[in-house]
Every structure is written in C-alpha cells, then in structure tokens.
Design an enzyme around this catalytic site. Structure first.
Site, PDB file in Angstrom:
ATOM      1  N   ARG A   1      -3.547  -2.750  -0.681  1.00  0.00           N
ATOM      2  CA  ARG A   1      -4.084  -2.889  -1.872  1.00  0.00           C
ATOM      3  C   ARG A   1      -5.008  -1.609  -2.829  1.00  0.00           C
ATOM      4  O   ARG A   1      -5.100  -1.186  -1.568  1.00  0.00           O
ATOM      5  CB  ARG A   1      -4.702  -4.602  -2.590  1.00  0.00           C
TER       6      ARG A   1
ATOM      7  N   GLN B   1       4.274   5.530 -10.379  1.00  0.00           N
ATOM      8  CA  GLN B   1       2.743   5.654 -10.268  1.00  0.00           C
ATOM      9  C   GLN B   1       2.553   5.427  -8.729  1.00  0.00           C
ATOM     10  O   GLN B   1       1.948   6.124  -8.175  1.00  0.00           O
ATOM     11  CB  GLN B   1       2.634   3.959 -10.063  1.00  0.00           C
TER      12      GLN B   1
ATOM     13  N   ASP C   1       7.248   4.167  -5.751  1.00  0.00           N
ATOM     14  CA  ASP C   1       6.689   2.934  -6.238  1.00  0.00           C
ATOM     15  C   ASP C   1       6.812   3.228  -7.587  1.00  0.00           C
ATOM     16  O   ASP C   1       5.677   3.168  -7.931  1.00  0.00           O
ATOM     17  CB  ASP C   1       5.436   2.839  -5.712  1.00  0.00           C
TER      18      ASP C   1
ATOM     19  N   ASP D   1       8.543  -6.236  -4.560  1.00  0.00           N
ATOM     20  CA  ASP D   1       6.449  -6.257  -4.014  1.00  0.00           C
ATOM     21  C   ASP D   1       6.458  -7.052  -5.024  1.00  0.00           C
ATOM     22  O   ASP D   1       6.209  -8.557  -4.839  1.00  0.00           O
ATOM     23  CB  ASP D   1       5.665  -5.085  -4.160  1.00  0.00           C
TER      24      ASP D   1
ATOM     25  N   LYS E   1       1.299  -8.582   1.823  1.00  0.00           N
ATOM     26  CA  LYS E   1       0.551  -7.864   1.250  1.00  0.00           C
ATOM     27  C   LYS E   1      -0.190  -9.543   1.555  1.00  0.00           C
ATOM     28  O   LYS E   1      -0.100 -10.450   0.043  1.00  0.00           O
ATOM     29  CB  LYS E   1       0.383  -7.445  -0.406  1.00  0.00           C
TER      30      LYS E   1
ATOM     31  N   GLU F   1      -6.044   4.821  -4.828  1.00  0.00           N
ATOM     32  CA  GLU F   1      -5.711   4.591  -3.044  1.00  0.00           C
ATOM     33  C   GLU F   1      -5.899   6.233  -2.323  1.00  0.00           C
ATOM     34  O   GLU F   1      -5.236   6.220  -1.535  1.00  0.00           O
ATOM     35  CB  GLU F   1      -4.655   4.050  -2.932  1.00  0.00           C
TER      36      GLU F   1
ATOM     37  N   LYS G   1       2.184   0.283   4.848  1.00  0.00           N
ATOM     38  CA  LYS G   1       1.895   1.008   3.748  1.00  0.00           C
ATOM     39  C   LYS G   1       0.514   1.343   3.434  1.00  0.00           C
ATOM     40  O   LYS G   1      -0.483   0.496   2.585  1.00  0.00           O
ATOM     41  CB  LYS G   1       2.346   0.738   2.358  1.00  0.00           C
TER      42      LYS G   1
HETATM   43  P1  PGA Z   1      -1.634  -2.799  -6.948  1.00  0.00           P
HETATM   44  O1  PGA Z   1      -0.712  -1.171  -5.864  1.00  0.00           O
HETATM   45  O2  PGA Z   1      -2.678  -3.015  -5.158  1.00  0.00           O
HETATM   46  O3  PGA Z   1      -3.225  -2.747  -7.599  1.00  0.00           O
HETATM   47  O4  PGA Z   1      -0.403  -3.976  -6.663  1.00  0.00           O
HETATM   48  C1  PGA Z   1      -0.133  -1.619  -4.814  1.00  0.00           C
HETATM   49  C2  PGA Z   1       1.294  -1.476  -5.080  1.00  0.00           C
HETATM   50  O5  PGA Z   1       2.044  -2.043  -6.119  1.00  0.00           O
HETATM   51  O6  PGA Z   1       2.474  -1.465  -4.068  1.00  0.00           O
HETATM   52 ZN    ZN Z   2       4.158  -2.024  -5.101  1.00  0.00          ZN
END
Ligand code: PGA
Ligand code: ZN
Length: 415
Positions: free
Chosen positions: A362, A156, A236, A308, A333, A200, A384
């Site tokens: 996110r 990812q 990640d 996470d 988060k 992102e 991050k």
């Molecule tokens: P997400 O991805 O905000 O789509 O969950 C970010 C991550 O996995 O750290």
């Molecule tokens: Zn993550």
C-alpha cells in the site's frame, strides 16, 4: 501441530506516512512472539474492508484488548483455522466491527507466531513445503496523481518490471538501477527537479506525461545495455480516484482535461499503443466490469489489464470478473480483505482462472516483511513493491534472503 495463544497485545504505532496503525503481537504459550502492523492506502476502495472501527484508532486499540480475552488459550493448526476464529470474533461478514488494521494485524501476527513456533519460514506455514518460485518485481519509479498532491504527472504510477532476469537478485537490483537512472535523467531534463519522491519513493517531476514516458524508456534502455536485463513498462491509472461519479467523467487535474467513459477508454488504448505498455492497472473506476472486458478485447492478452479497486482482493468480485473477462490480472492487497486466508483464496481463484496474480504493497506501509511470504505462498506472478524506502526494501530483502537460503526455482515468466 497445534500452537496455542497466551496473550494478544496492541500498540499504536505509525506507518510510513505518519498515520496511526496498530502493532499487534501474539505470544504463544511457549513465549514465542509474532507481530504485524497493517499498512494503509491513500485511496481506500469503496469495497475494501474499512481500516478502522467507527471510533477510530482508539477503538481499534480497544478491539485488540478484547481480542486478548477472545484468543486467550485458543489453539490452531492452520492459518484458515485462525482466520475462521477471527471472523467469529468480528461477528460480521466483512470485519466492519473490528476493521482491517486489527483483523489483518491479528491474522499476520498469528502467521508469524506459528511459523516461529514450528521453526519454518512463514511461506511454508501458509502453503506447505513448496519450493519457492519468485515473483517478478513490479516497481513504481515515476509517480503522480494523489500520491504526489496532483502536482506531478496525472498518471498515478509508471512502473517497470524485468522480463528476463534469472534470479530475484538480478531482477531486483536491475530495477534499482532503473530507479537511479531515472533521477539522473530527470536532473538533466527537468529544471525544477529537486530529487523529490512521493509516498512510495517514485520520483516526481514537472515534465509532461509524454516526456516522463520518454525518460522511463531511456532509463530502461540504458540499464538494459549495461546489465542485459530487458524491461516491460506499465501504468497504474488508479481511475477510481479521478472518477467524478456525479458528472461521470475522469478528471485529470494537472492537465485540466476531463474524459467521459469512451474518451477514457480511447485514451488508455492510445497510451498503451504509443508507449508500448505491457501492464495497465485500474484503467477504469471500481464498478466498470464491462469496461475492463472491453479494454481486454481491444488490447488482447499481450497486455496485462489488472484490477485493484475493481476486485479489492474479494473472491466474489474476482469470480464476477472472471465470468465477464474483465481484464486478465488481479491485485492482491491483504488489508483490502482483512485476513491472510481470504487473500490466499482470492489469489487462488484468480490463478485457477488464468488471471495473473499481483501481490501488492500500500502507499502507507509498515516495517514488516510478511507480504513477501504471502507472495511466495500464492506463487504470485508479480510483486508490486517500490524499489526504495526502508518499509518497501525490507520486503525485497526478505525475498533475497529466502533465495540465498532456500534456492528455489528462479523468477516467474509472465509471457
Ligand atoms: P494505495 O495505492 O495504496 O494508495 O491504494 C496503491 C495502488 O493504487 O495500487
Ligand atoms: Zn492501484
């Protein structure tokens, strides 16, 4: 000092992916306004607070109208006092009734209003009069998986972070240089590269995973020789989103490979060794606490093994992970847990137990800088947030402004 709420308002607006969220605003009795709109993830972990109530975004809007009655004339003198009232407003244990879009919207809007009322930066409202120490920016520069329709690399995110920057300004600007350098190298090495970026702002590529790692290492080497900043490289794996619970395998869509648990562990260990990685997030799915401890034993504490979806910013899950030594770092988060105080408590639980704290954006973000203040308030080790796109840059810019205005103690050392 107490601040008093006069009015709560909610407006449906859109996040960086065009998904609806709510801009919550709180107005104090003196007419001072605080605002926030909650971000959203592409893969919402099973243990996260659900973003919306059962009847969706319109239901969320109604909840804010209800909050206007509940919080009318409510006064508070700390963030925990506000967030305790927020829990009473929800009535449950996990904000299931109102959802995190409303609960975090209210919570961060309250922090914004209170800090403006008291004329102090939000990190000092949240944590008292501390001298800011800046987290290491941890930036997604090359991406795949769900964030890129599974048409780029299978991993990812490939992330970079500066190891020896003296100021946040040096740290952030050096990462921006790496991000730029990667597009230059991709233009040379990937004939299908169009300059495309994912949700992102990380570049997407048709190169193989192997070639992609080489591009990232070549980019950081070049930037190091230009500006003198050394970098770590990490990944990640977002393993929960490739885990097929029925057949118990991790499915890598582009390469067409499925890996069972043992194969996944060997694959991660091999990736780390081969590409000299210092950071690995979610190498296994969200329930595999023992797997995370096994990987930590295999790789040792030189590598950060960060949870996470495993921890979802939840104190009890972090305690479980501490006891089992499941990794050595935690993603924070705030929307996973639905309010600011619980996110702070989660970060404290992690750092008191010598786990590294990584405050994170996110994939669907909103145009607010508040996350930067949370990172300072908990003295996060890493921040991050991708280096480009307005909704991300605003968070880095906030730290740059704070560094200019308040000085502070420089950037954290991780090792
Ligand atoms: P997400 O991805 O905000 O789509 O969950 C970010 C991550 O996995 O750290
Ligand atoms: Zn993550």
């Amino acid at each position: 000092m107490e601040v008093r709420v006069r009015r709560v308002e909610g407006h449906i607006i859109y996040d960086s992916r065009g998904r609806p969220t709510i801009e919550v605003s709180l107005t104090s009795e003196n007419g001072v306004k605080g605002r926030f709109a909650s971000p959203s993830g592409a893969s919402v972990g099973r243990y996260e607070v659900p973003p919306l109530p059962k009847d969706g975004i319109l239901g969320a809007k109604k909840m804010v109208d209800e909050a206007n009655k509940f919080f009318h004339n409510f006064s508070f003198s700390s963030q925990t006092e506000f967030d305790d009232a927020l829990r009473r407003f929800d009535g449950g244990v996990r904000f299931e009734r109102i959802g995190s879009v409303v609960s975090l919207g209210l919570s961060f809007a309250a922090a914004d209003m209170a800090s403006k009322e008291l004329n102090k930066p939000m990190f000092r409202w949240l944590a008292g009069d501390l001298e800011p120490v800046f987290p290491v920016p941890l930036c997604n520069v090359l991406g795949g998986g769900k964030h890129a329709l599974n048409r780029s690399i299978d991993i990812q995110e490939i992330l970079v972070f500066p190891l020896n920057a003296r100021s946040y300004r040096d740290a952030y600007t050096s990462v921006v240089e790496v991000h730029k350098m990667i597009s230059k190298l991709l233009a040379e090495r990937d004939m299908f590269f169009t300059g495309g970026r994912n949700d992102e702002g990380a570049w997407v590529t048709t190169l193989t995973d192997e070639e992609a790692f080489n591009v990232v290492w070549d980019a950081v080497d070049r930037v190091r020789s230009e500006v003198g900043v050394k970098f770590g490289v990490g990944i990640d794996m977002a393993a929960s989103s490739i885990w097929d619970a029925e057949s118990k395998v991790y499915v890598y869509r582009r390469s067409g490979i499925s890996r069972d648990r043992e194969e996944q562990i060997e694959y991660v260990v091999e990736l780390v060794k081969k590409h000299n990685l210092m950071y690995v997030e979610d190498p296994l799915h969200e329930d595999d606490f023992p797997g995370f401890s096994y990987i930590r034993r295999r790789l040792g504490d030189r590598v950060l093994i960060v949870g996470d979806d495993l921890y979802v910013t939840n104190v009890s899950r972090i305690k479980l992970g501490v006891n089992e030594r499941s990794g050595n770092g935690v993603i924070i988060k705030p929307n996973q847990v639905g309010n600011v105080s619980s996110a702070i408590e989660a970060a404290k639980t992690a750092s008191e137990n010598k786990f590294k704290v990584v405050v994170s954006h996110r994939s669907g973000e909103t145009h607010y800088p508040h996350l930067a203040h949370l990172a300072l308030a908990v003295e996060a080790d890493m921040f991050k947030v991708s280096p480009v796109y307005g909704e991300r840059v605003i968070k880095h810019n906030e730290l740059l402004l704070i560094e200019d205005l308040y000085g502070g103690k420089g950037v954290k050392r991780i090792w």
